[in-house]
Motif scaffolding. Structure first.
Motif, PDB file in Angstrom:
ATOM      1  N   THR A  76     -44.719  27.436  47.385  1.00 20.78           N
ATOM      2  CA  THR A  76     -43.479  27.222  46.635  1.00 20.78           C
ATOM      3  C   THR A  76     -42.307  27.837  47.401  1.00 20.78           C
ATOM      4  N   ALA A  77     -41.214  27.101  47.499  1.00 23.26           N
ATOM      5  CA  ALA A  77     -40.032  27.558  48.243  1.00 23.26           C
ATOM      6  C   ALA A  77     -38.987  28.089  47.264  1.00 23.26           C
ATOM      7  N   VAL A  78     -38.513  29.309  47.532  1.00 22.13           N
ATOM      8  CA  VAL A  78     -37.411  29.850  46.737  1.00 22.13           C
ATOM      9  C   VAL A  78     -36.128  29.205  47.245  1.00 22.13           C
ATOM     10  N   ILE A  79     -35.396  28.584  46.320  1.00 21.66           N
ATOM     11  CA  ILE A  79     -34.164  27.878  46.656  1.00 21.66           C
ATOM     12  C   ILE A  79     -32.966  28.802  46.563  1.00 21.66           C
ATOM     13  N   GLU A  80     -32.956  29.645  45.523  1.00 20.55           N
ATOM     14  CA  GLU A  80     -31.800  30.511  45.294  1.00 20.55           C
ATOM     15  C   GLU A  80     -32.216  31.633  44.349  1.00 20.55           C
ATOM     16  N   THR A  81     -31.578  32.776  44.488  1.00 19.06           N
ATOM     17  CA  THR A  81     -31.777  33.891  43.569  1.00 19.06           C
ATOM     18  C   THR A  81     -30.512  34.047  42.737  1.00 19.06           C
ATOM     19  N   LEU A  82     -30.690  34.070  41.416  1.00 13.21           N
ATOM     20  CA  LEU A  82     -29.568  34.167  40.488  1.00 13.21           C
ATOM     21  C   LEU A  82     -29.511  35.557  39.878  1.00 13.21           C
TER      22      LEU A  82
ATOM     23  N   TRP B 224     -18.522  22.455  34.198  1.00 19.30           N
ATOM     24  CA  TRP B 224     -19.130  23.748  34.555  1.00 19.30           C
ATOM     25  C   TRP B 224     -20.545  23.541  35.092  1.00 19.30           C
ATOM     26  N   VAL B 225     -21.366  22.827  34.333  1.00 12.83           N
ATOM     27  CA  VAL B 225     -22.749  22.616  34.740  1.00 12.83           C
ATOM     28  C   VAL B 225     -22.811  21.704  35.971  1.00 12.83           C
ATOM     29  N   GLY B 226     -21.956  20.706  36.040  1.00 11.85           N
ATOM     30  CA  GLY B 226     -21.921  19.819  37.208  1.00 11.85           C
ATOM     31  C   GLY B 226     -21.571  20.554  38.490  1.00 11.85           C
ATOM     32  N   ASP B 227     -20.624  21.478  38.420  1.00 15.26           N
ATOM     33  CA  ASP B 227     -20.281  22.286  39.598  1.00 15.26           C
ATOM     34  C   ASP B 227     -21.478  23.110  40.063  1.00 15.26           C
ATOM     35  N   ILE B 228     -22.196  23.682  39.096  1.00 10.89           N
ATOM     36  CA  ILE B 228     -23.381  24.476  39.426  1.00 10.89           C
ATOM     37  C   ILE B 228     -24.461  23.579  40.020  1.00 10.89           C
ATOM     38  N   LEU B 229     -24.659  22.411  39.434  1.00  8.23           N
ATOM     39  CA  LEU B 229     -25.636  21.451  39.935  1.00  8.23           C
ATOM     40  C   LEU B 229     -25.343  21.089  41.388  1.00  8.23           C
ATOM     41  N   ALA B 230     -24.095  20.790  41.689  1.00 12.96           N
ATOM     42  CA  ALA B 230     -23.717  20.429  43.065  1.00 12.96           C
ATOM     43  C   ALA B 230     -24.029  21.581  44.025  1.00 12.96           C
ATOM     44  N   HIS B 231     -23.696  22.797  43.617  1.00 13.04           N
ATOM     45  CA  HIS B 231     -23.972  23.971  44.451  1.00 13.04           C
ATOM     46  C   HIS B 231     -25.486  24.129  44.678  1.00 13.04           C
ATOM     47  N   ARG B 232     -26.259  23.966  43.619  1.00  9.45           N
ATOM     48  CA  ARG B 232     -27.709  24.163  43.731  1.00  9.45           C
ATOM     49  C   ARG B 232     -28.367  23.074  44.566  1.00  9.45           C
ATOM     50  N   LEU B 233     -27.856  21.861  44.495  1.00  9.42           N
ATOM     51  CA  LEU B 233     -28.398  20.800  45.346  1.00  9.42           C
ATOM     52  C   LEU B 233     -28.122  21.095  46.823  1.00  9.42           C
ATOM     53  N   ARG B 234     -26.927  21.611  47.111  1.00  5.40           N
ATOM     54  CA  ARG B 234     -26.627  22.013  48.499  1.00  5.40           C
ATOM     55  C   ARG B 234     -27.562  23.132  48.942  1.00  5.40           C
ATOM     56  N   SER B 235     -27.799  24.108  48.070  1.00  5.40           N
ATOM     57  CA  SER B 235     -28.707  25.215  48.392  1.00  5.40           C
ATOM     58  C   SER B 235     -30.119  24.706  48.648  1.00  5.40           C
ATOM     59  N   ALA B 236     -30.578  23.788  47.799  1.00  8.25           N
ATOM     60  CA  ALA B 236     -31.923  23.233  47.964  1.00  8.25           C
ATOM     61  C   ALA B 236     -32.031  22.482  49.290  1.00  8.25           C
ATOM     62  N   ARG B 237     -31.033  21.699  49.596  1.00  9.71           N
ATOM     63  CA  ARG B 237     -31.040  20.942  50.859  1.00  9.71           C
ATOM     64  C   ARG B 237     -31.105  21.889  52.047  1.00  9.71           C
ATOM     65  N   THR B 238     -30.259  22.908  52.034  1.00  9.70           N
ATOM     66  CA  THR B 238     -30.229  23.882  53.130  1.00  9.70           C
ATOM     67  C   THR B 238     -31.574  24.588  53.267  1.00  9.70           C
ATOM     68  N   ARG B 239     -32.148  24.997  52.142  1.00 11.67           N
ATOM     69  CA  ARG B 239     -33.435  25.705  52.162  1.00 11.67           C
ATOM     70  C   ARG B 239     -34.537  24.795  52.686  1.00 11.67           C
ATOM     71  N   LEU B 240     -34.566  23.547  52.259  1.00  8.21           N
ATOM     72  CA  LEU B 240     -35.601  22.623  52.724  1.00  8.21           C
ATOM     73  C   LEU B 240     -35.437  22.305  54.207  1.00  8.21           C
ATOM     74  N   LEU B 241     -34.192  22.229  54.674  1.00 10.43           N
ATOM     75  CA  LEU B 241     -33.974  22.041  56.123  1.00 10.43           C
ATOM     76  C   LEU B 241     -34.476  23.255  56.892  1.00 10.43           C
ATOM     77  N   ASP B 242     -34.233  24.456  56.368  1.00 14.99           N
ATOM     78  CA  ASP B 242     -34.756  25.673  57.006  1.00 14.99           C
ATOM     79  C   ASP B 242     -36.277  25.643  57.105  1.00 14.99           C
TER      80      ASP B 242
END
Length: 147
Positions: free
Chosen positions: A65-71, A125-143
């Protein structure tokens, strides 16, 4: 941890909307290691962290399992509750003891439907967070896929 797109509800929503939502908040706690939800499960609630940390993670075939982000403090846990099919797209695990405000998704979606101004603010509010988290997921998966 607190990128502008993931700014806490206190900064993201006008005071009147915050106060309305907080009337429906329930205080909850999770011990370290507790799973808040799993990918694919029913997204029927969301949380705002008061104290502690939560890892968002994703199942990656053929890997652990890949950690995408820590909140942390003041951050939203869960966005899938707002969008059909209301199923979690990620998993979440408390990485320390967590105290949070919990919200029932059905109640908040109903409030948003009945009050279009509230609905627009919450969706933004939730859409902004969603966009940020999708970018984080993409970056993490590329890593993870890098040689």
């Amino acid at each position: 941890m607190n990128a502008p797109a993931t700014a806490g509800m206190l900064r993201a929503l006008p005071a009147e909307h915050r106060h309305r939502l907080m009337r429906f908040a329930r205080e909850v706690s999770f011990s370290q290691g507790a799973r808040l939800f799993e990918e694919g499960g029913r997204a029927d609630r969301f949380w705002i962290i008061r104290t502690g940390t939560v890892d968002l993670d994703m199942q990656v075939p053929g890997r652990r399992t890949a950690v995408i982000e820590t909140l942390g403090r003041d951050e939203l846990i869960g966005w899938s509750w707002l969008f059909v099919p209301h199923a979690w797209h990620l998993g979440a695990e408390a990485t320390s003891p967590v105290h949070a405000y919990e919200f029932d998704a059905t109640t908040i979606r109903s409030m948003c439907k009945d009050d279009p101004a509230l609905g627009r603010c919450v969706t933004q509010w939730v859409g902004d967070i969603l966009a940020h988290r999708l970018r984080s997921a993409r970056t993490r998966l590329l890593d993870l896929s890098a040689p």
